[in-house]
Design a protein around this motif. Structure first.
Motif, PDB file in Angstrom:
ATOM      1  N   LEU A   1      22.517  38.931  40.529  1.00 48.87           N
ATOM      2  CA  LEU A   1      22.980  37.560  40.338  1.00 48.87           C
ATOM      3  C   LEU A   1      24.390  37.398  40.894  1.00 48.87           C
ATOM      4  N   GLY A   2      24.654  36.249  41.488  1.00 49.33           N
ATOM      5  CA  GLY A   2      25.995  35.956  41.988  1.00 49.33           C
ATOM      6  C   GLY A   2      26.700  34.993  41.053  1.00 49.33           C
ATOM      7  N   TYR A   3      27.780  35.433  40.442  1.00 43.86           N
ATOM      8  CA  TYR A   3      28.526  34.600  39.502  1.00 43.86           C
ATOM      9  C   TYR A   3      29.686  33.918  40.222  1.00 43.86           C
ATOM     10  N   ARG A   4      29.726  32.600  40.128  1.00 38.95           N
ATOM     11  CA  ARG A   4      30.838  31.839  40.708  1.00 38.95           C
ATOM     12  C   ARG A   4      31.938  31.738  39.664  1.00 38.95           C
ATOM     13  N   LEU A   5      33.100  32.291  39.997  1.00 39.68           N
ATOM     14  CA  LEU A   5      34.228  32.322  39.073  1.00 39.68           C
ATOM     15  C   LEU A   5      35.388  31.525  39.665  1.00 39.68           C
ATOM     16  N   PHE A   6      35.754  30.444  39.012  1.00 42.14           N
ATOM     17  CA  PHE A   6      36.904  29.653  39.452  1.00 42.14           C
ATOM     18  C   PHE A   6      38.180  30.390  39.053  1.00 42.14           C
ATOM     19  N   CYS A   7      39.124  30.498  39.998  1.00 42.32           N
ATOM     20  CA  CYS A   7      40.316  31.321  39.792  1.00 42.32           C
ATOM     21  C   CYS A   7      41.589  30.532  40.103  1.00 42.32           C
ATOM     22  N   PRO A   8      42.721  30.964  39.540  1.00 44.56           N
ATOM     23  CA  PRO A   8      43.993  30.321  39.879  1.00 44.56           C
ATOM     24  C   PRO A   8      44.292  30.398  41.367  1.00 44.56           C
ATOM     25  N   ASN A   9      44.030  31.549  41.975  1.00 39.63           N
ATOM     26  CA  ASN A   9      44.256  31.732  43.400  1.00 39.63           C
ATOM     27  C   ASN A   9      43.237  32.726  43.941  1.00 39.63           C
ATOM     28  N   PRO A  10      42.074  32.250  44.365  1.00 39.46           N
ATOM     29  CA  PRO A  10      41.030  33.164  44.826  1.00 39.46           C
ATOM     30  C   PRO A  10      41.481  34.107  45.929  1.00 39.46           C
ATOM     31  N   TYR A  11      42.443  33.668  46.762  1.00 42.01           N
ATOM     32  CA  TYR A  11      42.830  34.480  47.906  1.00 42.01           C
ATOM     33  C   TYR A  11      43.644  35.722  47.514  1.00 42.01           C
ATOM     34  N   GLN A  12      44.020  35.832  46.242  1.00 44.00           N
ATOM     35  CA  GLN A  12      44.666  37.068  45.824  1.00 44.00           C
ATOM     36  C   GLN A  12      43.676  38.232  45.846  1.00 44.00           C
ATOM     37  N   PHE A  13      42.380  37.908  45.884  1.00 42.91           N
ATOM     38  CA  PHE A  13      41.337  38.940  45.889  1.00 42.91           C
ATOM     39  C   PHE A  13      40.791  39.222  47.279  1.00 42.91           C
ATOM     40  N   VAL A  14      41.373  38.616  48.312  1.00 47.42           N
ATOM     41  CA  VAL A  14      40.793  38.709  49.649  1.00 47.42           C
ATOM     42  C   VAL A  14      40.682  40.157  50.119  1.00 47.42           C
ATOM     43  N   ARG A  15      41.602  41.024  49.712  1.00 49.58           N
ATOM     44  CA  ARG A  15      41.575  42.424  50.161  1.00 49.58           C
ATOM     45  C   ARG A  15      40.429  43.212  49.555  1.00 49.58           C
ATOM     46  N   PHE A  16      39.825  42.662  48.496  1.00 46.56           N
ATOM     47  CA  PHE A  16      38.793  43.404  47.783  1.00 46.56           C
ATOM     48  C   PHE A  16      37.390  42.895  48.092  1.00 46.56           C
ATOM     49  N   GLU A  17      37.280  42.020  49.098  1.00 47.73           N
ATOM     50  CA  GLU A  17      35.967  41.507  49.472  1.00 47.73           C
ATOM     51  C   GLU A  17      35.066  42.661  49.894  1.00 47.73           C
ATOM     52  N   GLY A  18      33.883  42.705  49.307  1.00 49.63           N
ATOM     53  CA  GLY A  18      32.950  43.795  49.583  1.00 49.63           C
ATOM     54  C   GLY A  18      33.107  44.993  48.669  1.00 49.63           C
ATOM     55  N   ASN A  19      34.119  44.964  47.813  1.00 46.52           N
ATOM     56  CA  ASN A  19      34.375  46.071  46.889  1.00 46.52           C
ATOM     57  C   ASN A  19      34.038  45.680  45.457  1.00 46.52           C
ATOM     58  N   LYS A  20      34.020  46.684  44.607  1.00 49.14           N
ATOM     59  CA  LYS A  20      33.703  46.462  43.205  1.00 49.14           C
ATOM     60  C   LYS A  20      34.953  46.025  42.449  1.00 49.14           C
ATOM     61  N   VAL A  21      34.824  44.959  41.675  1.00 47.38           N
ATOM     62  CA  VAL A  21      35.955  44.425  40.922  1.00 47.38           C
ATOM     63  C   VAL A  21      35.506  44.057  39.510  1.00 47.38           C
ATOM     64  N   ARG A  22      36.476  43.885  38.646  1.00 53.38           N
ATOM     65  CA  ARG A  22      36.221  43.372  37.302  1.00 53.38           C
ATOM     66  C   ARG A  22      37.150  42.196  37.057  1.00 53.38           C
ATOM     67  N   LEU A  23      36.571  41.056  36.741  1.00 58.27           N
ATOM     68  CA  LEU A  23      37.361  39.865  36.417  1.00 58.27           C
ATOM     69  C   LEU A  23      37.100  39.473  34.974  1.00 58.27           C
ATOM     70  N   HIS A  24      38.165  39.226  34.245  1.00 58.55           N
ATOM     71  CA  HIS A  24      38.064  38.765  32.861  1.00 58.55           C
ATOM     72  C   HIS A  24      37.791  37.262  32.893  1.00 58.55           C
ATOM     73  N   THR A  25      36.896  36.816  32.044  1.00 55.07           N
ATOM     74  CA  THR A  25      36.382  35.456  32.189  1.00 55.07           C
ATOM     75  C   THR A  25      36.584  34.579  30.958  1.00 55.07           C
ATOM     76  N   HIS A  26      36.594  33.292  31.236  1.00 55.85           N
ATOM     77  CA  HIS A  26      36.566  32.270  30.193  1.00 55.85           C
ATOM     78  C   HIS A  26      35.410  31.341  30.506  1.00 55.85           C
ATOM     79  N   GLN A  27      34.553  31.104  29.545  1.00 52.54           N
ATOM     80  CA  GLN A  27      33.397  30.237  29.741  1.00 52.54           C
ATOM     81  C   GLN A  27      33.707  28.852  29.184  1.00 52.54           C
ATOM     82  N   HIS A  28      33.533  27.842  30.036  1.00 58.33           N
ATOM     83  CA  HIS A  28      33.847  26.467  29.647  1.00 58.33           C
ATOM     84  C   HIS A  28      32.572  25.633  29.724  1.00 58.33           C
TER      85      HIS A  28
END
Length: 205
Positions: free
Chosen positions: A24-51
């Motif tokens: 599944l692909g989870y769409r996560l809205f972020c303060p600044n998505p481009y801070q993660f640009v270096r990790f594209e294609g890599n494994k990451v963990r993002l802490h989430t808030h569900q609204h």
């Protein structure tokens, strides 16, 4: 309640990142998505808030639990919704926001998009006591541990400027802040921090 999403960072947009896990692909809205640009294609963990809204269930993703917790505190302020809270977090480091609230710095807080004097005063009134002893760490966690600070080089500066360009800022605007960011890069700041500092400088005008 989804506390975090861990998986492969598939792609990113100006408002969100998409993390794939379990097919599944989870769409996560972020303060600044481009801070993660270096990790594209890599494994990451993002802490989430569900609204939850009447017409949608949205997930917001953050580099650290501290950043997510501050986002939730901002949502408690009357007049600040998810988009406003994201804009605030995109424009400054969490510790800078906390310091401005604790020092009752209305002028600093009104630099953020959509934050007028009355809302800034409400932020101070509602959050000052709640933020006592709050020490955000702004660490990006991944599956195999925490990432170290980004490269301390010209490449970090270039990555940050490219990210800001993707956010719609013009060359003339970026030239105005290039010198300040260059000095930050030389001192060893990460790409993520450079992007946030650049946004803060652009917000100040």
């Amino acid at each position: 309640m989804i506390d975090f999403v861990e998986g492969t960072l598939c792609y990113l947009d100006s408002e969100y990142v998409v993390v794939e896990t379990g097919g599944l692909g989870y769409r996560l809205f972020c303060p600044n998505p481009y801070q993660f640009v270096r990790f594209e294609g890599n494994k990451v963990r993002l802490h989430t808030h569900q609204h939850v809204r009447e017409d949608a269930i949205l997930l917001y993703g953050f580099a650290s639990r501290d950043e997510r917790d501050l986002f939730r505190k901002l949502l408690d302020v009357n007049g600040i919704g998810p988009k406003g809270a994201l804009a605030i977090l995109a424009g400054a480091e969490p510790e800078q926001i906390v310091m401005a609230v604790q020092q009752e710095n209305v002028n600093y807080l009104t630099k953020f998009p959509g934050i007028g004097k009355k809302t800034a005063q409400r932020m101070i009134l509602d959050l000052k006591d709640k933020l006592v002893g709050y020490t955000p760490s702004a660490i990006l966690a991944v599956a195999d541990g925490e990432l170290a600070a980004g490269q301390q080089s010209t490449s970090a500066l270039n990555e940050a400027l490219e990210a800001l360009t993707s956010l719609g800022y013009s060359d003339s605007e970026l030239q105005r802040i290039r010198g300040a960011l260059s000095e930050k890069a030389k001192s060893g700041e990460s790409v993520e921090t450079l992007i946030k500092q650049g946004l803060a400088l652009l917000v100040r005008g």
